[in-house]
Design a protein around this motif. Structure first.
Motif, short mmCIF file in Angstrom:
data_model
loop_
_atom_site.label_atom_id
_atom_site.label_comp_id
_atom_site.label_asym_id
_atom_site.label_seq_id
_atom_site.Cartn_x
_atom_site.Cartn_y
_atom_site.Cartn_z
N ARG A 100 -41.58 -33.69 16.72
CA ARG A 100 -41.38 -34.88 17.26
C ARG A 100 -42.11 -35.82 16.28
NH1 ARG A 100 -41.81 -35.32 22.71
NH2 ARG A 100 -39.91 -35.54 24.02
N CYS A 101 -41.50 -37.12 15.92
CA CYS A 101 -41.95 -37.95 14.97
C CYS A 101 -41.99 -39.25 15.64
CB CYS A 101 -41.22 -38.12 13.81
SG CYS A 101 -41.43 -36.65 12.75
N THR A 159 -49.18 -31.01 12.02
CA THR A 159 -49.13 -32.46 12.01
C THR A 159 -49.39 -33.06 10.44
OG1 THR A 159 -50.87 -32.25 13.97
CG2 THR A 159 -50.87 -34.45 12.76
N ARG A 160 -48.35 -34.02 10.37
CA ARG A 160 -48.58 -34.65 9.20
C ARG A 160 -48.30 -36.12 9.41
NH1 ARG A 160 -42.86 -35.49 7.81
NH2 ARG A 160 -41.58 -34.16 9.10
N LEU A 161 -48.77 -37.06 8.39
CA LEU A 161 -48.72 -38.30 8.16
C LEU A 161 -48.09 -38.64 6.87
CD1 LEU A 161 -49.23 -41.29 9.72
CD2 LEU A 161 -51.62 -40.92 8.43
N GLN A 217 -51.86 -33.69 6.28
CA GLN A 217 -51.28 -32.64 6.76
C GLN A 217 -52.26 -31.46 7.26
OE1 GLN A 217 -48.48 -30.79 4.18
NE2 GLN A 217 -47.70 -29.60 5.73
N LEU A 218 -52.07 -31.22 8.42
CA LEU A 218 -52.88 -30.15 9.22
C LEU A 218 -51.95 -28.99 9.58
CD1 LEU A 218 -55.75 -29.89 9.22
CD2 LEU A 218 -55.80 -30.89 11.75
N CYS A 266 -46.00 -36.96 12.48
CA CYS A 266 -45.06 -36.14 12.96
C CYS A 266 -45.96 -34.88 13.72
CB CYS A 266 -43.91 -35.34 12.32
SG CYS A 266 -42.97 -36.76 11.64
N PHE A 267 -45.75 -34.37 14.83
CA PHE A 267 -46.04 -33.11 15.42
C PHE A 267 -44.98 -32.02 15.41
CE2 PHE A 267 -48.34 -36.83 17.29
CZ PHE A 267 -49.56 -36.52 16.94
#
Length: 199
Positions: free
Chosen positions: A34-35, A62-64, A74-75, A96-97
């Motif tokens: 989901r973003c 997770t990323r941005l 990014q994680l 986004c997750f």
């Protein structure tokens, strides 16, 4: 009078900055991503915090990315994280997750996005206005910490309830096994002491 009016507007802007905070909880199915996005201008600050509240091993990706699609953060496979940055470009920042690596379990994710939109230069502010901005930032930190503690309490409560259910069913199974072993032993001992008559 002008100073009071100016303080009123700064207080109103600080309150609006607090209202900019958005706490969301989403469910991610297996293989789902989901973003979300935020439109920002140069100099705007944004902080993204997230916490996985349930499902699987409590981990997500997770990323941005910035408006040009460049990866800022990014994680991978973490249960919690925080990232704050100052926008260097005007445009839409996307975060986004993802639960792409999971094959079965869905995840519940709670996240907060908050920031400071600078509408005026800080250098022209009076000391009281600086104090109001600092107060607004401290209140935001307090709210974030409280939401984090609520999420941790929910995770621990779910773990305790799950453990309690397992202990209950294990106790029931042990009781049934003890009754069956006792019944077998009584039957076996009774059969050993039966008088057998030869025909």
């Amino acid at each position: 009078m002008a100073m009071v009016l100016k303080l009123f507007w700064v207080a109103l802007l600080a309150a609006l900055a607090l209202l900019q905070t958005a706490a969301h909880t989403i469910d991610l199915a297996a293989h789902e991503e989901r973003c979300f996005f935020e439109d920002m201008h140069v100099g705007d600050e944004m902080t993204l915090t997230f916490q996985v509240g349930g499902g699987g091993h409590l981990d997500i990706d997770t990323r941005l990315t910035d408006p040009d699609g460049q990866l800022l953060y990014q994680l991978l496979r973490h249960d919690t994280g925080t990232y704050e940055f100052v926008a260097e470009k005007d445009g839409r920042y996307t975060y986004c997750f993802g639960n792409n690596f999971s094959t079965v379990s869905h995840k519940t994710v709670s996240f907060n996005v908050h920031g400071v939109l600078y509408l005026a230069d800080d250098e022209g502010l009076m000391p009281a206005e600086h104090e109001l901005r600092e107060l607004a930032a401290n209140i935001q930190l307090f709210k974030d910490e409280q939401e984090y503690l609520v999420m941790r309490e929910r995770i621990h409560r779910n773990t305790a309830e799950s453990t309690n259910t397992r202990v209950k069913w294990w106790s029931v199974l042990q009781t049934v096994l003890v009754v069956l072993v006792c019944a077998f032993q009584v039957y076996f001992v009774k059969r050993q002491f039966e008088v057998r008559r030869a025909v």
